[in-house]
Design an enzyme around this catalytic site. Structure first.
Site, short mmCIF file in Angstrom:
data_model
loop_
_atom_site.label_atom_id
_atom_site.label_comp_id
_atom_site.label_asym_id
_atom_site.label_seq_id
_atom_site.Cartn_x
_atom_site.Cartn_y
_atom_site.Cartn_z
N LYS A 42 0.83 -1.21 0.00
CA LYS A 42 0.00 0.00 0.00
C LYS A 42 0.86 1.26 0.00
O LYS A 42 0.63 2.19 -0.77
CB LYS A 42 -0.90 0.00 1.23
CG LYS A 42 -1.55 1.35 1.56
CD LYS A 42 -2.23 1.28 2.90
CE LYS A 42 -2.81 2.63 3.31
NZ LYS A 42 -1.77 3.63 3.66
N ASN A 43 1.88 1.30 0.85
CA ASN A 43 2.68 2.50 0.99
C ASN A 43 3.64 2.72 -0.18
O ASN A 43 4.30 3.76 -0.25
CB ASN A 43 3.47 2.46 2.30
CG ASN A 43 2.56 2.58 3.51
OD1 ASN A 43 1.45 3.10 3.42
ND2 ASN A 43 3.01 2.06 4.64
N CYS A 70 -6.35 8.26 8.47
CA CYS A 70 -6.53 7.85 9.86
C CYS A 70 -6.22 9.00 10.80
O CYS A 70 -5.32 9.80 10.55
CB CYS A 70 -5.63 6.66 10.19
SG CYS A 70 -6.13 5.11 9.41
N ARG A 104 -0.17 15.47 11.93
CA ARG A 104 0.72 15.03 10.85
C ARG A 104 0.79 16.16 9.82
O ARG A 104 0.25 16.05 8.73
CB ARG A 104 0.21 13.73 10.22
CG ARG A 104 0.28 12.55 11.15
CD ARG A 104 0.11 11.25 10.40
NE ARG A 104 -1.27 11.05 10.01
CZ ARG A 104 -1.68 10.03 9.25
NH1 ARG A 104 -0.81 9.15 8.80
NH2 ARG A 104 -2.94 9.89 8.93
N ASP A 163 3.94 1.46 12.04
CA ASP A 163 2.79 0.71 11.53
C ASP A 163 2.67 -0.68 12.15
O ASP A 163 1.62 -1.32 12.02
CB ASP A 163 2.88 0.58 10.00
CG ASP A 163 2.39 1.84 9.29
OD1 ASP A 163 1.90 2.75 9.97
OD2 ASP A 163 2.51 1.89 8.05
N ARG A 192 -8.50 -0.31 4.06
CA ARG A 192 -7.59 0.67 3.47
C ARG A 192 -6.23 0.05 3.16
O ARG A 192 -5.52 0.50 2.25
CB ARG A 192 -7.39 1.86 4.41
CG ARG A 192 -8.62 2.74 4.59
CD ARG A 192 -8.29 3.99 5.42
NE ARG A 192 -7.12 4.62 4.87
CZ ARG A 192 -6.02 4.91 5.57
NH1 ARG A 192 -5.94 4.62 6.84
NH2 ARG A 192 -4.99 5.51 4.99
#
Length: 417
Positions: free
Chosen positions: A22-23, A116, A121, A305, A397
């Site tokens: 995903k990242n 999220c 951030r 994570d 997600r």
């Protein structure tokens, strides 16, 4: 509202191929905007964040097609530089479009991104770096209006190794004449994957994986075909699930070296591990033990994570473990849900002391965020009784077919309406 129903206490066995990261795939999809032509991506995971990214690309005028895990993006028809608020709010990483649109069109209009709720951030690093390159950025009523006002390569020094800022600068710099040097760059493997894709497009980018990345911009780029790296966080999740529930599993399609910090923790907790080229085997037969303090840090340190996921596994073991969260200031939102399952976790600021209770018990819990939701699934797999995990939109997600994959490994988990 759908939820997972999990019968705990079933050991996991078998082999599982890990889906694309995903990242990694999200900035790579944004990078497709840099060229007027069709790029093809393989091992592209079916995640809600990916679907939202594809919706943004379509809205911008691109032609997008998916067949299985292969996605094609033709940005030859790119016709818009603005992304509406409703799409930006779906995920924080949507800010990555800022650098790509500036590089290709010289303009971008975005609202502040969502995602999220993990505390502050700020995207200040992104904006400051782009301004240094020569972008004019006006902030009006929650919107960002950006224009290329003579952008050129510069040396940029990041005060913290921000992954998103590093990626955004890399994309923007591809369209800036001259040499851009990022000092203090993030070193995550996903940045290396982005560099590989950019190089395949003809970009002159070097240094990813180190703290200094250099981009010589203004070069002609061409469409490319690329395979997205395996998702190291998803791999860590399945490994922690087997560590907590017991059994022996093999995950494939992921580089073990990218998970060194996590594997060291699992081994210290009592698991047996074997690693080979793109494969990791974990066996767990006894209650997990408490381990040395776990302090999250930028790569190659312990990934934030994985904090909640490892915490869930150790909460049902024996002994105490101190966690210190150094990346986000609101990443213990899953703790109250784990307490519903009998976990003994005391939080003070950025520190959380986990005292193993031997075994957690089932409860009805809800996902608080992406990784917090995965942590509750891990806890449920090892707990006594039937656990219900709701608010699955968070989990979707970042995990493709989580319940199906766990059933493949022998877990008793059902998706119910």
């Amino acid at each position: 509202m759908s939820y997972y129903e999990i019968q705990g206490g079933r050991p996991l066995e078998g082999t599982l191929a890990i889906h694309g990261a995903k990242n990694s795939v999200l900035p790579i999809l944004a990078a497709c905007l840099l060229v007027p032509g069709q790029c093809i991506l393989h091992n592209c995971p079916d995640l809600s964040d990916v679907s939202a990214t594809l919706d943004i690309l379509r809205l911008l005028g691109c032609r997008v097609d998916r067949s299985g895990d292969t996605v094609s993006v033709d940005a030859g028809t790119l016709s818009r530089s603005g992304i509406p608020e409703r799409l930006m709010r779906e995920m924080r990483s949507s800010v990555i479009f800022l650098g790509a649109l500036l590089a290709r069109l010289g303009a971008a209009e975005l609202s502040y991104p969502g995602g999220c709720e993990l505390g502050s951030r700020p995207i200040d690093l992104h904006l400051s770096a782009l301004r240094t390159l020569g972008a004019e950025i006006k902030e009006e009523q929650g919107a960002l209006c950006c224009r290329d006002e003579g952008m050129r390569g510069r040396e940029l020094c990041l005060s913290i190794p921000s992954v998103g800022a590093t990626e955004n600068i890399m994309l923007a710099a591809c369209g800036c004449p001259g040499l851009t040097t990022i000092v203090g760059a993030a070193r995550e493997p996903e940045i290396v994957d982005l560099q590989n894709f950019l190089q395949e497009m003809g970009a002159a980018v070097t240094g990813a994986g180190t703290s200094t990345v250099a981009i010589r911009g203004g070069l002609p780029l061409h469409p490319a075909e690329h395979r997205v790296m395996g998702d190291r966080i998803a791999a860590a999740t399945y490994l922690c699930a087997a560590a907590a529930a017991g059994g022996e599993i093999e995950v494939t399609g992921v580089e073990p070296g990218y998970l060194t910090a996590v594997l060291a923790c699992l081994e210290e907790a009592g698991c047996t591990l074997h690693a080979g080229p793109e494969t990791i085997v974990l066996a767990s037969s006894a209650p997990l033990k408490g381990i040395s303090p776990v302090r999250t840090a930028p790569y190659p340190g312990f990934p934030t994570d994985c904090q909640a996921i490892l915490m869930a596994a150790l909460a049902g073991g024996e002994g105490a473990t101190l966690f210190v969260e150094n990346i986000f200031d609101s990443r213990y939102r899953h703790v109250d849900e784990l307490r519903r399952m009998g976990a003994d976790i005391q939080v003070a600021g950025q520190a959380a002391m986990v005292s193993g209770v031997g075994r957690l018990h089932a409860a009805a819990v809800r996902s608080t965020d992406l990784r917090g939701g995965a942590a509750l699934v891990v806890a449920g797999l090892a707990a006594e009784g039937v656990t219900r995990v709701s608010e699955l939109r968070h989990i979707r997600r970042g995990y493709q077919a989580l319940d199906e994959n766990l059933r493949t490994l022998g877990a008793e988990i059902r998706l119910l309406p």
